[in-house]
Design a protein around this motif. Structure first.
Motif, PDB file in Angstrom:
ATOM      1  N   ASP A   1      70.051 -22.713  24.358  1.00  0.00           N
ATOM      2  CA  ASP A   1      71.578 -22.723  23.979  1.00  0.00           C
ATOM      3  C   ASP A   1      72.461 -22.182  25.081  1.00  0.00           C
ATOM      4  OD1 ASP A   1      71.130 -24.111  21.539  1.00  0.00           O
ATOM      5  OD2 ASP A   1      70.623 -22.308  20.472  1.00  0.00           O
ATOM      6  N   GLY A   2      73.919 -22.124  24.864  1.00  0.00           N
ATOM      7  CA  GLY A   2      74.536 -21.825  26.058  1.00  0.00           C
ATOM      8  C   GLY A   2      74.445 -20.131  25.722  1.00  0.00           C
ATOM      9  N   ASP A   3      74.436 -19.247  26.937  1.00  0.00           N
ATOM     10  CA  ASP A   3      74.586 -17.999  26.907  1.00  0.00           C
ATOM     11  C   ASP A   3      73.224 -17.299  26.794  1.00  0.00           C
ATOM     12  OD1 ASP A   3      77.207 -17.788  27.734  1.00  0.00           O
ATOM     13  OD2 ASP A   3      77.832 -17.487  26.078  1.00  0.00           O
ATOM     14  N   ASP A   4      72.017 -18.131  26.463  1.00  0.00           N
ATOM     15  CA  ASP A   4      70.900 -17.437  26.239  1.00  0.00           C
ATOM     16  C   ASP A   4      70.347 -16.636  27.546  1.00  0.00           C
ATOM     17  OD1 ASP A   4      70.504 -18.702  23.512  1.00  0.00           O
ATOM     18  OD2 ASP A   4      69.075 -20.203  24.327  1.00  0.00           O
ATOM     19  N   THR A   5      69.734 -15.667  27.214  1.00  0.00           N
ATOM     20  CA  THR A   5      68.889 -14.928  28.147  1.00  0.00           C
ATOM     21  C   THR A   5      67.402 -15.364  28.209  1.00  0.00           C
ATOM     22  OG1 THR A   5      68.598 -13.271  26.610  1.00  0.00           O
ATOM     23  CG2 THR A   5      70.578 -13.075  28.174  1.00  0.00           C
ATOM     24  N   VAL A   6      66.852 -15.443  29.410  1.00  0.00           N
ATOM     25  CA  VAL A   6      65.671 -15.845  29.523  1.00  0.00           C
ATOM     26  C   VAL A   6      64.661 -14.987  30.474  1.00  0.00           C
ATOM     27  CG1 VAL A   6      64.292 -17.765  30.465  1.00  0.00           C
ATOM     28  CG2 VAL A   6      66.414 -18.224  29.502  1.00  0.00           C
ATOM     29  N   ILE A   7      63.175 -14.719  30.099  1.00  0.00           N
ATOM     30  CA  ILE A   7      62.393 -14.331  31.202  1.00  0.00           C
ATOM     31  C   ILE A   7      61.399 -15.492  31.602  1.00  0.00           C
ATOM     32  CG2 ILE A   7      60.259 -13.008  31.348  1.00  0.00           C
ATOM     33  CD1 ILE A   7      61.649 -10.849  29.288  1.00  0.00           C
ATOM     34  N   ASP A   8      61.171 -15.582  32.857  1.00  0.00           N
ATOM     35  CA  ASP A   8      60.499 -16.643  33.597  1.00  0.00           C
ATOM     36  C   ASP A   8      59.215 -15.742  34.170  1.00  0.00           C
ATOM     37  OD1 ASP A   8      59.109 -18.587  34.796  1.00  0.00           O
ATOM     38  OD2 ASP A   8      60.624 -18.851  36.186  1.00  0.00           O
ATOM     39  N   ALA A   9      57.900 -15.622  33.499  1.00  0.00           N
ATOM     40  CA  ALA A   9      56.937 -15.012  33.992  1.00  0.00           C
ATOM     41  C   ALA A   9      55.974 -15.725  34.716  1.00  0.00           C
ATOM     42  CB  ALA A   9      56.212 -14.429  32.892  1.00  0.00           C
ATOM     43  N   GLY A  10      55.822 -15.184  35.834  1.00  0.00           N
ATOM     44  CA  GLY A  10      54.795 -16.159  37.025  1.00  0.00           C
ATOM     45  C   GLY A  10      55.846 -17.067  37.329  1.00  0.00           C
ATOM     46  N   THR A  11      56.870 -16.706  38.109  1.00  0.00           N
ATOM     47  CA  THR A  11      57.905 -17.786  38.483  1.00  0.00           C
ATOM     48  C   THR A  11      57.356 -18.893  39.236  1.00  0.00           C
ATOM     49  OG1 THR A  11      60.218 -18.165  38.943  1.00  0.00           O
ATOM     50  CG2 THR A  11      59.156 -16.547  40.138  1.00  0.00           C
ATOM     51  N   GLY A  12      56.477 -18.562  40.220  1.00  0.00           N
ATOM     52  CA  GLY A  12      56.074 -19.475  41.401  1.00  0.00           C
ATOM     53  C   GLY A  12      57.131 -19.769  42.258  1.00  0.00           C
TER      54      GLY A  12
ATOM     55  N   GLY B   1      60.190 -20.752  41.436  1.00  0.00           N
ATOM     56  CA  GLY B   1      61.418 -20.454  40.571  1.00  0.00           C
ATOM     57  C   GLY B   1      61.907 -21.833  39.776  1.00  0.00           C
ATOM     58  N   ILE B   2      61.244 -22.705  39.820  1.00  0.00           N
ATOM     59  CA  ILE B   2      61.813 -23.981  39.347  1.00  0.00           C
ATOM     60  C   ILE B   2      62.350 -23.788  37.839  1.00  0.00           C
ATOM     61  CG2 ILE B   2      59.516 -24.885  38.869  1.00  0.00           C
ATOM     62  CD1 ILE B   2      60.556 -27.602  39.541  1.00  0.00           C
ATOM     63  N   LEU B   3      61.404 -23.050  37.057  1.00  0.00           N
ATOM     64  CA  LEU B   3      61.929 -23.148  35.730  1.00  0.00           C
ATOM     65  C   LEU B   3      62.985 -22.089  35.390  1.00  0.00           C
ATOM     66  CD1 LEU B   3      58.281 -22.627  34.089  1.00  0.00           C
ATOM     67  CD2 LEU B   3      59.543 -24.610  34.142  1.00  0.00           C
ATOM     68  N   SER B   4      63.211 -20.876  36.334  1.00  0.00           N
ATOM     69  CA  SER B   4      64.519 -20.290  36.179  1.00  0.00           C
ATOM     70  C   SER B   4      65.735 -21.063  36.660  1.00  0.00           C
ATOM     71  CB  SER B   4      64.217 -18.981  37.347  1.00  0.00           C
ATOM     72  OG  SER B   4      63.070 -18.274  36.700  1.00  0.00           O
ATOM     73  N   ILE B   5      65.497 -21.636  37.869  1.00  0.00           N
ATOM     74  CA  ILE B   5      66.752 -22.683  37.986  1.00  0.00           C
ATOM     75  C   ILE B   5      67.288 -23.712  37.139  1.00  0.00           C
ATOM     76  CG2 ILE B   5      67.461 -24.252  39.906  1.00  0.00           C
ATOM     77  CD1 ILE B   5      65.474 -22.606  41.785  1.00  0.00           C
ATOM     78  N   ALA B   6      65.843 -24.323  36.688  1.00  0.00           N
ATOM     79  CA  ALA B   6      66.237 -25.439  35.548  1.00  0.00           C
ATOM     80  C   ALA B   6      67.098 -24.888  34.235  1.00  0.00           C
ATOM     81  CB  ALA B   6      65.010 -25.934  35.165  1.00  0.00           C
ATOM     82  N   ALA B   7      66.739 -23.490  33.802  1.00  0.00           N
ATOM     83  CA  ALA B   7      67.170 -22.923  32.842  1.00  0.00           C
ATOM     84  C   ALA B   7      68.769 -22.710  32.983  1.00  0.00           C
ATOM     85  CB  ALA B   7      66.491 -21.660  32.612  1.00  0.00           C
ATOM     86  N   ILE B   8      69.221 -21.975  34.193  1.00  0.00           N
ATOM     87  CA  ILE B   8      70.601 -21.706  34.683  1.00  0.00           C
ATOM     88  C   ILE B   8      71.231 -23.056  34.708  1.00  0.00           C
ATOM     89  CG2 ILE B   8      71.937 -20.866  36.290  1.00  0.00           C
ATOM     90  CD1 ILE B   8      70.759 -18.696  34.635  1.00  0.00           C
ATOM     91  N   LYS B   9      70.851 -23.963  35.060  1.00  0.00           N
ATOM     92  CA  LYS B   9      71.442 -25.239  34.988  1.00  0.00           C
ATOM     93  C   LYS B   9      71.655 -26.045  33.571  1.00  0.00           C
ATOM     94  CE  LYS B   9      71.022 -26.580  40.010  1.00  0.00           C
ATOM     95  NZ  LYS B   9      71.035 -27.804  40.953  1.00  0.00           N
ATOM     96  N   LEU B  10      70.698 -25.543  32.729  1.00  0.00           N
ATOM     97  CA  LEU B  10      70.901 -25.998  31.405  1.00  0.00           C
ATOM     98  C   LEU B  10      71.912 -25.258  30.578  1.00  0.00           C
ATOM     99  CD1 LEU B  10      67.121 -27.000  30.709  1.00  0.00           C
ATOM    100  CD2 LEU B  10      69.147 -28.699  30.783  1.00  0.00           C
ATOM    101  N   GLY B  11      72.310 -24.156  31.204  1.00  0.00           N
ATOM    102  CA  GLY B  11      73.540 -23.361  30.600  1.00  0.00           C
ATOM    103  C   GLY B  11      73.135 -21.882  30.304  1.00  0.00           C
ATOM    104  N   ALA B  12      71.922 -21.399  30.441  1.00  0.00           N
ATOM    105  CA  ALA B  12      71.387 -19.997  30.485  1.00  0.00           C
ATOM    106  C   ALA B  12      72.214 -18.978  31.122  1.00  0.00           C
ATOM    107  CB  ALA B  12      70.014 -20.071  30.744  1.00  0.00           C
ATOM    108  N   LYS B  13      72.473 -17.831  30.482  1.00  0.00           N
ATOM    109  CA  LYS B  13      73.382 -16.884  30.797  1.00  0.00           C
ATOM    110  C   LYS B  13      72.621 -16.263  32.012  1.00  0.00           C
ATOM    111  CE  LYS B  13      76.029 -12.821  29.441  1.00  0.00           C
ATOM    112  NZ  LYS B  13      76.279 -11.807  28.318  1.00  0.00           N
TER     113      LYS B  13
END
Length: 279
Positions: free
Chosen positions: A140-151, A153-165
Motif C-alpha cells: 500500500d502507499g507509504d509502506d516501509t520495506v526490508i529487502d534482505a539479500g538484495t542482490g 536491488g531489483i525488489l527494492s526498486i520495484a517496491a518504491i515504484k509501486l509506492g512504498a515509502k
C-alpha cells in the motif's frame, strides 16, 4: 591473453552464490547452464593456491565437481558476450530490461532498468519472477520495506515504484552493494532506498516495517528469520523465496506459530511463500 576455462558441475540453486564467490577471485566471465557453470579467469590470475581455493569453495556445495579444465587462448570481450544473454522481459506488472536493450516498454508495464553484474548470473531466476509477480498485491502507499539479500536491488526498486515509502536493502556481498547503488541511480529513486552491507545486524533496533522481502537460500533464511520477524509489524507481510517445493513443509513448520500462510506461488520447482504475521 591466455585464459583458464573451468566447467563446474553444480545444482542450479547454488549457482548464484558460487558465481559471487568466484567473481571475488577475479574470474571475469561466466555462463550458466543447466546443472553447471562455465567460468573463465586469466591464466596469470590462477595459480596453485587459487585452484585450492576453488576446491574449498566447491566443498561447501553438495553434488559439485569439475567436468573439465581447459587452457584457452582468447581475445574476447567477456562483457559483450555476457550482455547478449541478458534480455528484456515482462514479469507480472513489470518490464525488466538492461540499459543496453533497445526493447520498447509496454504502456501497461512499470519499467525496471537493471544492469546485473556478472557475479549475479546471466538471467532472472524463477524466484525473482515469483517475488515480482506477488509484490503489487502486498504494498500500500507509504509502506516501509526490508529487502534482505538484495542482490541487484531489483525488489527494492520495484517496491518504491509501486509506492512504498522507504526500503532498507542489505546484502553481505560488496559487489551487491555496488550493483544496487548503480541500479538505484539508473531508476532515479536514490532518496528512498537505504543500502547497507551486512546482515540483520544493520537493522536499527526498534525498526518495525510493513513488508519483509527475502530471496535467499533456505538455510540462510532460517538463520535470519528470527531477526526479521522482530523487525516486522504485527499483521505485516513476509514474502520468502529462494525456496524449492520440497522446502515447503519445513518452512510451514517454522512459520506456523507466528504467521498465517496467505499464498504459495510456484514456478517450476521453485516457490515463494506469502505470510502474514499474527504474533
Amino acid at each position: 591473453m591466455k585464459y583458464i576455462k573451468l566447467v563446474i558441475k553444480i545444482a542450479d540453486k547454488y549457482q548464484e552464490s558460487l558465481i559471487a564467490e568466484l567473481f571475488d577471485m577475479d574470474f571475469d566471465g561466466f555462463e550458466q547452464r543447466e546443472s553447471s557453470i562455465i567460468a573463465y579467469i586469466a591464466k596469470k590470475n590462477f595459480g596453485i593456491n587459487d585452484r585450492e581455493r576453488v576446491d574449498q569453495l566447491l566443498g561447501a556445495y553438495p553434488g559439485n565437481g569439475y567436468i573439465e579444465t581447459e587452457e584457452i587462448v582468447a581475445d574476447q570481450n567477456w562483457n559483450e558476450q555476457w550482455e547478449q544473454t541478458v534480455k528484456a522481459q515482462e514479469i507480472g506488472s513489470f518490464f525488466v530490461k538492461p540499459t543496453w536493450s533497445q526493447a520498447t516498454v509496454p504502456d501497461d508495464k512499470i519499467l525496471l532498468e537493471i544492469d546485473p553484474k556478472m557475479s549475479f548470473g546471466t538471467g532472472y531466476h524463477e524466484t525473482t519472477r515469483l517475488m515480482l509477480k506477488a509484490l503489487p498485491d502486498l504494498l500500500d502507499g507509504d509502506d516501509t520495506v526490508i529487502d534482505a539479500g538484495t542482490g541487484t536491488g531489483i525488489l527494492s526498486i520495484a517496491a518504491i515504484k509501486l509506492g512504498a515509502k522507504e526500503v532498507l536493502a542489505f546484502d553481505i556481498n560488496e559487489w551487491s552493494i555496488t550493483n544496487t547503488h548503480e541500479n538505484i541511480l539508473l531508476n532515479g529513486i536514490n532518496d528512498s532506498i537505504t543500502v547497507k552491507q551486512g546482515s540483520t545486524e544493520v537493522i536499527t533496533e526498534g525498526t518495525r516495517v510493513d513488508l519483509v522481502l527475502v530471496n535467499i537460500e533456505k538455510n540462510v533464511i532460517l538463520t535470519l528469520l528470527e531477526d526479521l520477524v522482530v523487525a516486522l509489524k504485527k499483521e505485516g507481510q513476509l514474502l520468502l523465496s529462494g525456496l524449492l517445493e520440497t522446502d515447503l513443509p519445513q518452512m510451514k513448520e517454522e512459520l506456523k506459530d507466528r504467521f498465517e500462510i496467505v499464498e504459495v506461488y510456484q514456478e517450476n520447482e521453485w516457490i515463494a511463500i506469502q505470510a502474514k504475521k499474527i504474533n
